[in-house]
Design an enzyme around this catalytic site. Structure first.
Site, PDB file in Angstrom:
ATOM      1  CG  HIS A   1      -2.187   0.784   1.034  1.00 14.11           C
ATOM      2  ND1 HIS A   1      -2.324   1.775   0.072  1.00 14.11           N
ATOM      3  CD2 HIS A   1      -3.378   0.746   1.684  1.00 14.11           C
ATOM      4  CE1 HIS A   1      -3.530   2.302   0.147  1.00 14.11           C
ATOM      5  NE2 HIS A   1      -4.192   1.694   1.109  1.00 14.11           N
TER       6      HIS A   1
ATOM      7  CG  ASP B   1     -15.030 -10.660 -18.399  1.00 12.23           C
ATOM      8  OD1 ASP B   1     -14.583 -11.788 -18.096  1.00 12.23           O
ATOM      9  OD2 ASP B   1     -15.907 -10.506 -19.269  1.00 12.23           O
TER      10      ASP B   1
END
Length: 559
Positions: free
Chosen positions: A281, A501
């Site tokens: 992060h 996707d």
């Protein structure tokens, strides 16, 4: 032990600790150290009580330190930042602040579920990268996160229905090849952190774009179905099997000097697959890592049109471009590897577009005038009120906080942060309200309006001041140093998670791993249907169970 406690107590009232570490004068350091010790003494009653004395004045609490249990009497208002440290330092005993139950080491959520077997691990490198960048400096927005946990997110898919199924080996090889190509566009993920140490004890931290690579794990979860992985709520610990679908569970951001900045795990289930990833992060925020996974999935589908990331630090926010120096010892010596998670429960609550519209109508009707509130703001208000109602006997006059991350992208004229900026471009804003005002009858709209006000007042000028103040006095905290009692929101409904996707259609669910789990941690995801949202909520078991029984809250939840 005593020195550690004194340092932590003195830091509560003396913010000069970090700037002192950057001082060029050893004399100044010695003089400042004496001042910090005096800061600690100012917290303690003027006359330290003897170990046999039992009476404690109002507003103070006795603290017993070290193996000898030497007794200090400390002002209670300065003890709150230390509550989390009870989990790390069991030698500290504080009266009037009962310790929470500790999880046993056998329930460590980092322990993999026995049903998950790692079949292979491979280091993937950035394929044919053309970038001339060798090092990228970490900014204030990056460095403030270096001591906390990583980002762990993942997508759960059902097996596609097709007349021409591909082999498992072909399936994995396609993912690997596309991953390497996506890394070529996001080559800093394949690097490691590095630091330039300075004579004054400070350091400048960078991403070394050395293409050390990212681990790619292939695993199988024996006998585990998609429906089992979706089971809610999760008691924490023991860890849900879902957490074994994420790689690098033992890695924190500050490990990035020697550990990968990104790792991926593909876990095959009986009737589906889970793609989980762990991202440092201090290198990237949610927008940056979701951009990566959108491009990775596009390459898998054979789509060649996507926007590459922007690595340059050319924003008009001058503070972002500065080569920032931070106290190196704070990073070098920090260690929360053995931080124990207290008993928690976690669950995901879904809100349909229709239910959100009903909440907005109710909240708007409670407000005078034409005040506009967003879907996210009304859900924050709805959840916040319910959580506080679910906590045991909150003091009506006490204050409660909700920390919300505000994005910088699109801000700071004239050179705005680009939408595809690579790095962290977020800052926390805190909404504070009294408990009695929060839970009052008919207060949903007022709470949402207060959230709206704080977000609306987050101007470029305020954000710039906050970043510049941080640079002057860096505040780097670990998870165990955050205060308790409030809530903290991460994620965004704008992340196009369900648009990621890989060629098998839309994901069944979005989930996060165990990193940064604590009481009050809330992660928001977009829902699978347009306009819907999901809130992943982590609370104490008692509070979570009461939340599930809160009829007002659950009336808006779509099961």
């Amino acid at each position: 032990m005593k020195k550690q406690l004194i340092r932590r107590l003195s830091r509560a009232t003396d913010s000069s600790t970090y700037s002192l570490l950057r001082s060029d004068s050893h004399h100044n350091l010695r003089r400042a150290a004496a001042g910090r010790a005096e800061s600690f003494r100012s917290l303690v009653e003027p006359a330290r009580r003897s170990s046999c004395e039992k009476a404690v004045d109002h507003g103070y609490a006795p603290v017993h330190v070290g193996h000898e249990m030497e007794r200090f009497v400390v002002m209670k208002k300065f003890l709150k930042p230390l509550i989390q440290n009870l989990l790390i330092y069991p030698q500290i005993q504080i009266q009037n602040f009962p310790r929470r139950n500790m999880a046993s080491s056998t329930s460590d959520p980092r322990t993999p579920d026995a049903r998950v077997r790692i079949l292979s691990t491979e280091i993937i490198h950035a394929k044919n990268t053309q970038s001339p960048l060798e090092r990228i400096p970490l900014t204030a927005c990056d460095l403030r996160l270096i001591l906390v946990g990583t980002i762990q997110k993942g997508l759960l898919f059902r097996n596609p229905t097709t007349d021409h199924p591909i082999s498992r080996q072909t399936f994995i090889e396609n993912l690997k090849s596309a991953f390497s190509k996506a890394l070529a566009l996001h080559h800093p993920f394949a690097g490691r952190l590095t630091a330039d140490e300075h004579p004054d004890g400070s350091a400048s931290v960078y991403i070394d774009c050395n293409d050390a690579g990212c681990p790619f794990l292939h695993a199988v979860a024996d006998g585990v179905t998609v429906d089992e992985a979706l089971h809610q709520p999760f008691p924490v610990p023991p860890a849900p099997i879902l957490w074994s679908f994420f790689p690098s569970n033992d890695v924190k951001n500050y490990h990035g000097f020697t550990k990968p900045l990104m790792s991926v795990q593909i876990t095959e289930l009986v009737d589906g697959v889970f793609i989980g990833w762990t991202v440092n992060h201090a290198v990237a925020d949610g927008t940056a890592h979701w951009n990566f996974h959108r491009i990775w999935s596009s390459i898998c589908r054979g789509c060649g049109e996507y926007s590459p990331p922007v690595f340059t630090r050319d924003s008009s926010l001058e503070a972002i471009k500065k080569k920032i120096r931070v106290p190196w010892s704070r990073i070098r010596d920090f260690n929360e590897d053995n931080l124990v998670i207290p008993p928690l429960k976690e669950g995901t609550f879904h809100f349909s577009r229709k239910k959100i519209a009903e909440l907005k109508a109710k909240g708007t009707a409670e407000l005078s005038g034409s005040r506009q509130i967003s879907s996210l703001q009304i859900l924050i208000a709805h959840l916040w009120r319910a959580v506080i109602r679910s906590r045991a006997d909150p003091d009506p006059e006490s204050e409660t906080r909700f920390v919300i991350q505000v994005g910088f992208r699109g801000r700071f004229e004239p050179n705005k942060f680009p939408a595809h900026y690579f790095g962290n471009a977020i800052g926390g804003r805190t909404v504070t309200m009294k408990v009695k005002d929060l839970v009052a009858e008919g207060s949903l709209g007022r709470v949402a309006a207060e959230v709206n006000r704080v977000v609306a007042e987050t101007t470029d000028e305020k954000l710039r001041e906050a970043v510049e103040d941080w640079i002057e006095s860096p505040d780097m905290r670990g998870l165990g140093e955050f205060t308790e009692g409030g809530l903290m929101l991460s994620g965004s409904p704008r992340f196009d998670a369900y648009g990621t996707d890989f060629g098998w259609g839309k994901a069944v669910a979005v989930r996060s791993g165990w990193a940064n789990k604590c009481d009050g941690k809330v992660t928001v995801f977009p829902g699978p249907e347009t306009g819907s949202m999901g809130f992943e909520v982590c609370l104490s078991p008692e509070c979570f169970d009461r939340l599930r029984m809160d009829s007002e809250f659950m009336a808006a939840v779509t099961e």
